[in-house]
Design a protein around this motif. Sequence first.
Motif, short mmCIF file in Angstrom:
data_model
loop_
_atom_site.label_atom_id
_atom_site.label_comp_id
_atom_site.label_asym_id
_atom_site.label_seq_id
_atom_site.Cartn_x
_atom_site.Cartn_y
_atom_site.Cartn_z
N ASP A 76 13.35 -4.66 -17.65
CA ASP A 76 12.28 -4.04 -17.00
C ASP A 76 12.21 -4.11 -15.66
O ASP A 76 11.94 -5.34 -14.92
N ASN A 77 12.66 -3.19 -14.95
CA ASN A 77 13.08 -3.46 -13.44
C ASN A 77 12.15 -2.52 -12.62
O ASN A 77 12.65 -2.14 -11.43
N GLY A 78 11.11 -1.98 -13.12
CA GLY A 78 10.37 -1.05 -12.29
C GLY A 78 9.39 -1.54 -11.24
O GLY A 78 9.29 -2.79 -11.08
N ASP A 79 8.76 -0.75 -10.47
CA ASP A 79 8.19 -1.09 -9.43
C ASP A 79 6.43 -1.24 -9.78
O ASP A 79 5.92 -0.62 -10.83
N TYR A 80 5.71 -1.64 -8.78
CA TYR A 80 4.31 -1.43 -8.86
C TYR A 80 3.92 -0.15 -8.35
O TYR A 80 4.40 0.03 -7.35
N VAL A 81 2.89 0.38 -8.78
CA VAL A 81 2.38 1.44 -8.52
C VAL A 81 0.92 1.67 -8.32
O VAL A 81 0.12 1.22 -9.11
N ILE A 82 0.27 1.85 -7.04
CA ILE A 82 -1.15 1.91 -6.85
C ILE A 82 -1.56 3.57 -6.80
O ILE A 82 -0.87 4.24 -6.00
N VAL A 83 -2.60 3.92 -7.35
CA VAL A 83 -2.95 5.17 -7.40
C VAL A 83 -4.25 5.28 -6.82
O VAL A 83 -5.19 4.42 -7.26
N ILE A 84 -4.61 6.13 -5.62
CA ILE A 84 -5.92 6.08 -5.16
C ILE A 84 -6.41 7.37 -5.36
O ILE A 84 -5.63 8.55 -5.82
N ASN A 85 -7.74 7.72 -5.20
CA ASN A 85 -8.38 8.92 -5.54
C ASN A 85 -8.40 9.51 -6.83
O ASN A 85 -8.29 10.72 -7.13
N ALA A 86 -8.46 8.54 -7.58
CA ALA A 86 -8.43 9.23 -9.29
C ALA A 86 -9.46 9.99 -9.58
O ALA A 86 -9.26 10.88 -10.45
N PHE A 113 4.43 0.82 -4.20
CA PHE A 113 4.09 2.28 -4.10
C PHE A 113 2.76 2.74 -4.00
O PHE A 113 1.80 2.24 -5.06
N VAL A 114 2.16 3.62 -3.08
CA VAL A 114 0.89 4.28 -3.09
C VAL A 114 1.26 5.74 -3.60
O VAL A 114 1.66 6.44 -2.89
N ILE A 115 0.46 6.36 -4.45
CA ILE A 115 0.17 8.01 -4.51
C ILE A 115 -1.03 8.29 -4.55
O ILE A 115 -1.99 7.53 -5.31
N ASP A 116 -1.32 9.46 -4.17
CA ASP A 116 -2.75 10.00 -3.78
C ASP A 116 -2.77 10.88 -5.12
O ASP A 116 -2.04 11.86 -5.32
N ALA A 117 -3.80 10.50 -5.84
CA ALA A 117 -4.11 11.54 -7.29
C ALA A 117 -4.37 13.04 -7.06
O ALA A 117 -4.29 13.78 -7.90
N SER A 118 -4.96 13.34 -5.75
CA SER A 118 -5.53 14.45 -5.45
C SER A 118 -4.44 15.47 -5.16
O SER A 118 -4.68 16.66 -4.70
N THR A 119 -3.03 15.01 -5.02
CA THR A 119 -2.07 16.00 -4.34
C THR A 119 -1.38 16.67 -5.59
O THR A 119 -0.73 17.71 -5.38
N ASN A 149 -10.41 12.37 -7.97
CA ASN A 149 -10.14 13.81 -7.46
C ASN A 149 -8.88 14.38 -8.45
O ASN A 149 -8.15 15.00 -7.84
N ILE A 150 -8.76 13.97 -9.57
CA ILE A 150 -7.45 14.49 -10.37
C ILE A 150 -7.67 15.97 -10.74
O ILE A 150 -8.93 16.47 -10.68
N GLN A 151 -6.73 16.46 -10.50
CA GLN A 151 -6.42 17.98 -10.63
C GLN A 151 -5.99 18.30 -11.74
O GLN A 151 -4.91 17.60 -12.20
N VAL A 152 -6.17 19.35 -12.58
CA VAL A 152 -5.63 19.97 -13.83
C VAL A 152 -5.57 21.66 -13.47
O VAL A 152 -6.43 22.01 -12.94
N THR A 153 -4.54 22.06 -14.24
CA THR A 153 -4.20 23.59 -14.33
C THR A 153 -4.91 23.98 -15.53
O THR A 153 -5.20 23.49 -16.32
N GLY A 154 -5.26 25.64 -15.22
CA GLY A 154 -5.86 26.16 -16.48
C GLY A 154 -7.10 25.53 -16.83
O GLY A 154 -8.08 25.33 -16.08
N ASN A 155 -7.43 25.63 -18.22
CA ASN A 155 -8.69 25.51 -18.64
C ASN A 155 -8.92 23.88 -19.47
O ASN A 155 -9.55 23.67 -20.06
N LYS A 156 -7.86 22.98 -18.75
CA LYS A 156 -7.71 21.81 -19.42
C LYS A 156 -8.80 20.73 -19.17
O LYS A 156 -9.25 19.74 -20.04
#
Length: 141
Positions: free
Chosen positions: A49-59, A16-22, A61-68
């Motif tokens: 352990d039957n999980g999947d592979y995860v690819i994260v792109i645009n790390a 799976f591919v996930i965009d970190a900026s979303t 551009n990570i977003q956080v809320t508040g003053n984190k």
Amino acid sequence: MKTFSQKTAEIKREWFVIDASTLPLGKLAVVIADKLMGKSKVTYTPNVDNGDYVIVINAKNIQVTGNKMVDKKYYRHSGFPGGLRELRLEEVIEKDPSYALKEAVKGMMPKNKLAADRLARLRVFNGAEHAHAAQNPKEIK
């Protein structure tokens, strides 16, 4: 009704591919941890352990809320007196954006013998390009 227990030979892993900026960092970590553990599969078995592979792109551009960006701190200790070091989230993202994401996902995973193998299936890339196009990953919105 019999209880289903998956065997290790029956495991089928997907990519799976996930965009970190979303998504914000915490919600993104929950989605990634769910895929790495395989909890979204109907064949989920806690001790396998039957999980999947995860690819994260645009790390980067990570977003956080508040003053984190200023308030969230990462600590490490050298083991010597006075060796406590702390970095703010914005400093960690400048230095290595993938570290913040990996630590967030690690915090969402159960602390057991399967955790290291599950985290090893996480691939984080700072830009929009990744090296796993041959696996034909599915995009998670």
